[in-house]
Design a protein around this motif. Structure first.
Motif, PDB file in Angstrom:
ATOM      1  N   THR A  75       0.746  -1.160   0.048  1.00  0.00           N
ATOM      2  CA  THR A  75       0.083   0.043   0.133  1.00  0.00           C
ATOM      3  C   THR A  75       1.088   1.307  -0.042  1.00  0.00           C
ATOM      4  O   THR A  75       0.632   2.169  -0.643  1.00  0.00           O
ATOM      5  N   GLN A  79       3.166   3.763  -3.670  1.00  0.00           N
ATOM      6  CA  GLN A  79       2.987   5.206  -3.752  1.00  0.00           C
ATOM      7  C   GLN A  79       4.576   5.913  -3.483  1.00  0.00           C
ATOM      8  O   GLN A  79       4.645   6.997  -4.128  1.00  0.00           O
ATOM      9  N   GLN A 212      -5.815   4.487   2.901  1.00  0.00           N
ATOM     10  CA  GLN A 212      -6.121   3.635   1.812  1.00  0.00           C
ATOM     11  C   GLN A 212      -6.694   2.260   2.592  1.00  0.00           C
ATOM     12  O   GLN A 212      -7.537   1.475   1.805  1.00  0.00           O
ATOM     13  N   ASP A 241      -3.043   9.912   4.129  1.00  0.00           N
ATOM     14  CA  ASP A 241      -2.882   9.464   2.573  1.00  0.00           C
ATOM     15  C   ASP A 241      -1.541   8.961   2.521  1.00  0.00           C
ATOM     16  O   ASP A 241      -0.611   9.632   2.681  1.00  0.00           O
ATOM     17  N   THR A 242      -1.398   7.648   1.852  1.00  0.00           N
ATOM     18  CA  THR A 242       0.112   7.284   1.524  1.00  0.00           C
ATOM     19  C   THR A 242       0.740   8.131   0.611  1.00  0.00           C
ATOM     20  O   THR A 242       1.909   8.018   0.480  1.00  0.00           O
ATOM     21  N   TYR A 354     -10.466  12.734   1.423  1.00  0.00           N
ATOM     22  CA  TYR A 354     -10.235  11.680   0.784  1.00  0.00           C
ATOM     23  C   TYR A 354     -11.305  10.532   0.352  1.00  0.00           C
ATOM     24  O   TYR A 354     -11.526  10.092  -0.656  1.00  0.00           O
ATOM     25  N   TYR A 358     -13.348   9.499  -2.745  1.00  0.00           N
ATOM     26  CA  TYR A 358     -13.536   8.017  -3.422  1.00  0.00           C
ATOM     27  C   TYR A 358     -15.088   7.585  -3.664  1.00  0.00           C
ATOM     28  O   TYR A 358     -15.460   7.059  -4.574  1.00  0.00           O
TER      29      TYR A 358
END
Length: 380
Positions: A75, A79, A212, A241-242, A354, A358
């Motif tokens: 995950t 990134q 995530q 957030d990554t 975020y 989505y």
């Protein structure tokens, strides 16, 4: 005890007998074989320095832009790879041999090298020509926590030291030093200590939680009208957030004043499980089918699984129930860190934004699919 330098690893048998074996720092392969043969339960004890002494001979300089990302398919790792490529780094990804190749990394422009932290003999070749190692790796759910997160990391750090790696970035867990009862957190603490004592130029970054991870845990089950599993724990987590984590990581990597420093990255706000579920319900426009598992049940299950050798790894992972029941807040003030990195806090994505993006994207796609379905039905 097995000791790496002065770093001790206790191997306790079923009769609580401890075995003391001293090996030189370079004998990581011997350590690996010893662990693989042992069926005894392992605990980590890192109460002393672990120094890897190496005499380096000047060789061909490597470019500062040459990096190796370990755990690149995860995950966070993916990134980090995307960010590194976007910023012009020459990215190499250490990936275990797998039935489904990590072709998406190659498609992005990264180079794939096969290696396995659980097999130390595969590590040195992956480090040739590398300036910086970014360690995002963690063990798979089906394998013992210690295989990758301790044995593998010790091997990687020792190889990095021996081969003259210039920088090493290690991702850890917030407050890992406060929860020795949780195996993974204790291993993270010990790895931090081992890395510090290795003499490598490094940065340790502790993380609180990934946004995530909430998609599969809460958002998708709500949309699919499936059960959402939660606990009655009051623990609060400041998810991040990554993509932001990756961006801040490279800013820190270029900051020479942060050498051998410990940073913690935290999201703008700490959330309880119920608050996250409520937010997802509002954005999805439908109620969640919540199944609450009391923390007491998790703790009882952990105690039960500790009785059997074949369920020890399950018990280790359930140890997080101890953290969940401790009213812990996984969050830290970030004002000083933002100032140090020259980052505007307004540029950090909030959980609301975020999840809003989505659900907006997913619900739009679902509407389009329904519209297409109706058109198909009409023509048929």
């Amino acid at each position: 005890m097995v000791a790496i330098g002065k770093e001790e690893i206790a191997l306790a048998g079923t009769d609580n007998t401890e075995y003391e074996i001293w090996v030189p720092n370079s004998s990581i392969l011997l350590i690996h074989k010893l662990f693989c043969r042992s069926s005894r339960r392992l605990s980590i004890n890192c109460n002393a320095q672990a120094v890897v002494s190496t005499t380096m001979v000047p060789g061909t300089p490597v470019r500062p832009t040459s990096i190796l990302v370990v755990g690149a398919t995860g995950t966070l790792g993916r990134q980090v790879v995307r960010r590194a490529l976007d910023e012009g780094y020459d990215v190499r990804c250490l990936v275990r041999p797998r039935p489904i190749p990590a072709d998406f990394l190659r498609d992005w422009g990264a180079t794939i090298v096969n290696g396995d932290l659980s097999k130390p003999e595969t590590i040195p070749a992956t480090l040739v020509g590398v300036h910086t190692v970014i360690d995002c790796a963690t063990g798979r759910p089906e394998e013992p926590i210690r295989t990758v997160d301790w044995e593998g990391k010790v091997a990687l750090i020792q190889c990095a030291k021996a081969m003259g790696i210039q920088k090493y970035v290690f991702f850890s867990i917030h407050d890992c030093d406060k929860h020795p009862e949780v195996p993974l957190m204790e291993i993270k603490r010990c790895t931090e200590r081992f890395l510090q004592d290795s003499g490598l130029n490094h940065i340790t970054i502790r993380l609180c939680g990934f946004m995530q991870g909430l998609i599969g845990q809460y958002a998708v089950p709500i949309l699919e009208e499936k059960s959402v599993w939660g606990t009655d724990a009051p623990t609060r987590i400041a998810y991040m957030d990554t993509q932001d984590i990756a961006r801040l990581t490279f800013i820190a990597l270029r900051n020479e004043t942060l050498e051998k420093k410990l940073l913690t990255f935290s999201g703008p706000r700490a959330w309880t499980t119920q608050e996250v579920i409520t937010l997802c319900e509002r954005l999805a426009g439908q109620d969640a089918n919540v199944t609450t598992v009391p923390v007491a049940v998790l703790k009882f299950t952990r105690q039960l699984t500790r009785f059997f050798q074949w369920t020890n790894d399950v018990a280790d992972r359930l140890a997080f129930s101890e953290v969940l029941s401790s009213n812990t807040v996984f969050s830290v003030p970030m004002a000083e860190t933002f100032s140090l990195l020259g980052v505007d806090p307004k540029d950090i994505v909030t959980l609301e934004k975020y999840l809003q993006e989505y659900f907006t994207n997913i619900l739009t796609k679902l509407k389009d699919l329904k519209a297409q379905s109706k058109q198909t039905d009409f023509y048929i």
